[in-house]
Design a protein around this motif. Structure first.
Motif, PDB file in Angstrom:
ATOM      1  N   TYR A 208     -80.538 -23.556  72.420  1.00 24.67           N
ATOM      2  CA  TYR A 208     -79.716 -22.695  71.566  1.00 24.67           C
ATOM      3  C   TYR A 208     -80.053 -22.906  70.092  1.00 24.67           C
ATOM      4  O   TYR A 208     -80.234 -21.945  69.339  1.00 24.67           O
ATOM      5  CB  TYR A 208     -78.239 -22.984  71.808  1.00 24.67           C
ATOM      6  CG  TYR A 208     -77.317 -22.203  70.898  1.00 24.67           C
ATOM      7  CD1 TYR A 208     -76.915 -20.911  71.231  1.00 24.67           C
ATOM      8  CD2 TYR A 208     -76.861 -22.746  69.689  1.00 24.67           C
ATOM      9  CE1 TYR A 208     -76.088 -20.175  70.391  1.00 24.67           C
ATOM     10  CE2 TYR A 208     -76.039 -22.020  68.844  1.00 24.67           C
ATOM     11  CZ  TYR A 208     -75.651 -20.739  69.205  1.00 24.67           C
ATOM     12  OH  TYR A 208     -74.844 -20.024  68.365  1.00 24.67           O
ATOM     13  N   VAL A 209     -80.151 -24.172  69.675  1.00 23.39           N
ATOM     14  CA  VAL A 209     -80.395 -24.490  68.263  1.00 23.39           C
ATOM     15  C   VAL A 209     -81.724 -23.906  67.790  1.00 23.39           C
ATOM     16  O   VAL A 209     -81.809 -23.300  66.714  1.00 23.39           O
ATOM     17  CB  VAL A 209     -80.375 -26.022  68.054  1.00 23.39           C
ATOM     18  CG1 VAL A 209     -80.925 -26.386  66.678  1.00 23.39           C
ATOM     19  CG2 VAL A 209     -78.955 -26.558  68.203  1.00 23.39           C
ATOM     20  N   TYR A 212     -81.334 -19.796  67.910  1.00 27.28           N
ATOM     21  CA  TYR A 212     -80.284 -19.027  67.238  1.00 27.28           C
ATOM     22  C   TYR A 212     -79.812 -19.606  65.903  1.00 27.28           C
ATOM     23  O   TYR A 212     -78.869 -19.082  65.331  1.00 27.28           O
ATOM     24  CB  TYR A 212     -79.073 -18.876  68.169  1.00 27.28           C
ATOM     25  CG  TYR A 212     -79.374 -18.078  69.420  1.00 27.28           C
ATOM     26  CD1 TYR A 212     -79.601 -16.712  69.358  1.00 27.28           C
ATOM     27  CD2 TYR A 212     -79.445 -18.715  70.657  1.00 27.28           C
ATOM     28  CE1 TYR A 212     -79.883 -15.980  70.508  1.00 27.28           C
ATOM     29  CE2 TYR A 212     -79.720 -17.991  71.811  1.00 27.28           C
ATOM     30  CZ  TYR A 212     -79.938 -16.632  71.730  1.00 27.28           C
ATOM     31  OH  TYR A 212     -80.222 -15.903  72.857  1.00 27.28           O
ATOM     32  N   THR A 213     -80.425 -20.680  65.436  1.00 27.04           N
ATOM     33  CA  THR A 213     -79.984 -21.232  64.150  1.00 27.04           C
ATOM     34  C   THR A 213     -81.106 -21.152  63.123  1.00 27.04           C
ATOM     35  O   THR A 213     -82.296 -21.033  63.471  1.00 27.04           O
ATOM     36  CB  THR A 213     -79.557 -22.703  64.289  1.00 27.04           C
ATOM     37  OG1 THR A 213     -80.702 -23.522  64.588  1.00 27.04           O
ATOM     38  CG2 THR A 213     -78.510 -22.868  65.396  1.00 27.04           C
ATOM     39  N   ALA A 214     -80.716 -21.223  61.856  1.00 29.99           N
ATOM     40  CA  ALA A 214     -81.707 -21.184  60.772  1.00 29.99           C
ATOM     41  C   ALA A 214     -82.633 -22.391  60.849  1.00 29.99           C
ATOM     42  O   ALA A 214     -83.839 -22.281  60.580  1.00 29.99           O
ATOM     43  CB  ALA A 214     -80.987 -21.147  59.427  1.00 29.99           C
ATOM     44  N   TRP A 215     -82.078 -23.551  61.221  1.00 28.82           N
ATOM     45  CA  TRP A 215     -82.910 -24.758  61.323  1.00 28.82           C
ATOM     46  C   TRP A 215     -84.013 -24.561  62.356  1.00 28.82           C
ATOM     47  O   TRP A 215     -85.172 -24.916  62.116  1.00 28.82           O
ATOM     48  CB  TRP A 215     -82.042 -25.955  61.705  1.00 28.82           C
ATOM     49  CG  TRP A 215     -82.791 -27.254  61.754  1.00 28.82           C
ATOM     50  CD1 TRP A 215     -83.151 -28.032  60.692  1.00 28.82           C
ATOM     51  CD2 TRP A 215     -83.274 -27.936  62.934  1.00 28.82           C
ATOM     52  NE1 TRP A 215     -83.824 -29.166  61.131  1.00 28.82           N
ATOM     53  CE2 TRP A 215     -83.919 -29.125  62.497  1.00 28.82           C
ATOM     54  CE3 TRP A 215     -83.215 -27.669  64.294  1.00 28.82           C
ATOM     55  CZ2 TRP A 215     -84.494 -30.030  63.387  1.00 28.82           C
ATOM     56  CZ3 TRP A 215     -83.796 -28.561  65.190  1.00 28.82           C
ATOM     57  CH2 TRP A 215     -84.420 -29.731  64.723  1.00 28.82           C
ATOM     58  N   THR A 217     -85.358 -21.727  63.315  1.00 28.64           N
ATOM     59  CA  THR A 217     -86.329 -20.782  62.745  1.00 28.64           C
ATOM     60  C   THR A 217     -87.252 -21.488  61.770  1.00 28.64           C
ATOM     61  O   THR A 217     -88.468 -21.247  61.746  1.00 28.64           O
ATOM     62  CB  THR A 217     -85.594 -19.637  62.024  1.00 28.64           C
ATOM     63  OG1 THR A 217     -84.727 -18.986  62.949  1.00 28.64           O
ATOM     64  CG2 THR A 217     -86.581 -18.631  61.456  1.00 28.64           C
TER      65      THR A 217
END
Length: 345
Positions: A208-209, A212-215, A217
């Motif tokens: 998930y991280v 779906y998170t900026a980190w 990406t």
């Protein structure tokens, strides 16, 4: 030309381009989009082969054993995946795992620290070890291979010195440290442990991280092209430092899983852990050049390593065949990665 006409022309050009692609090029594009697909096929083939060689392999008890054995490698490989996604590598991961496990066990047994604080301190030691690697990579600008090759020797030596050559055995371990070794019986006689559940939970969290998170990406962006990421405003060194520190925490948790698996804390555990973790990541479709891969593929890669190891043992074949099979898979996986990367170009 109106906007609608231009849009239609664009779609027609795209369809024409796709029509010109050969079946091989389409396969190349699919594997680039879904890097876990090819290892999934390899896993299914391996399961079919070993099940046909011996009926013992497909027994629920044996499949449960494979899953339990895979938990340690898979947890370690999760942290390794984060680092390899940034085009780095960590040769010290197994040493950090064993060092963390010894810190947990000896704090509880020798220093009288309660089980839960000892557990968290051991995981913290893993995070600090990862932070040290990250600082050497980002602040001193040393190559990750050289840094972790050096810290491999350092953490291995620290483990031997701290353990004084002694193994903390089952009856000497705090209950909290042994908890991950408790069995969980599933329908059909399939038995796993709490360590397997913790490993699966970690994979779900980081899947998930990363997606779906900026980190997440930023991790992919840094691995794909650090210069372009820097121009886009991403703090490249900060991302790298966070990746190595996070991976260190995961290695510390892997030390906890290791204790639960072997019911002891030994300085001689995890001898092949470094190689197995890298193997799982590479076979799982994560590119050694960074920027491409999924943690789901790493889990499949770890299962492939476990299936090959167990399958050869159950079939009564020599240990040398395991090394032969794994070595071949590594070369094939890296060759396939080079071929798949051409799809992007």
């Amino acid at each position: 030309m109106t906007d609608a006409t231009a849009t239609t022309a664009g779609y027609d050009a795209a369809e024409e381009f796709l029509d010109r692609q050969s079946p091989i090029q389409r396969l190349q594009g699919i594997l680039h989009a879904y890097p876990w697909l090819s290892p999934a096929v390899v896993l299914v083939i391996a399961l079919i082969i070993f099940s046909s060689i011996t009926s013992l392999f497909a027994q629920p008890g044996n499949l449960g054993t494979i899953t339990q054995q895979t938990a340690v490698t898979a947890t370690l490989a999760l942290g390794q995946t984060l680092i390899i996604l940034t085009a780095g590598i960590d040769l010290s991961c197994g040493a950090v795992m064993v060092f963390s496990s010894m810190v947990m066990a000896k704090l509880a047994f020798d220093q009288g620290v309660a089980g839960l604080p000892a557990l968290f301190l051991g995981i913290l030691v893993g995070g600090i070890a990862g932070l040290i690697n990250g600082l050497l990579v980002t602040r001193v600008n040393l190559p990750p291979f050289i840094v972790t090759l050096g810290t491999l020797g350092i953490f291995t030596s620290l483990t031997l010195l701290y353990a004084t050559g002694r193994t903390v055995r089952n009856r000497e371990l705090a209950d909290e440290l042994k908890w991950l070794g408790k069995p969980v019986l599933l329908p059909g006689g399939f038995t796993i442990t709490y360590g397997v559940l913790v490993m699966i939970a970690l994979y779900l969290v980081f899947a998930y991280v990363l997606r779906y998170t900026a980190w997440g990406t930023h991790v992919y962006a840094v691995g794909d092209d650090p210069d372009a990421a820097r121009l886009a405003g991403i703090q490249v060194n900060r991302v790298l430092l966070s990746v190595y520190a996070t991976a260190g925490v995961i290695f510390g948790i892997a030390g906890w899983v290791l204790i639960g698996r072997v019911n002891a804390a030994s300085p001689n555990s995890g001898i092949d852990a470094n190689l197995d973790s890298i193997t799982a990541v590479v076979i799982g479709g994560t590119s050694l050049f960074g920027g491409r891969g999924r943690v789901f593929g790493t889990l499949i890669g770890a299962l492939i390593v476990g299936v090959v190891d167990n399958g050869l043992s159950v079939a009564g074949l020599d240990e040398a065949y395991k090394r032969l099979a794994i070595g071949t898979l590594i070369i094939v996986a890296v060759t396939a990665d080079q071929w798949i990367r051409r799809a992007r170009a």
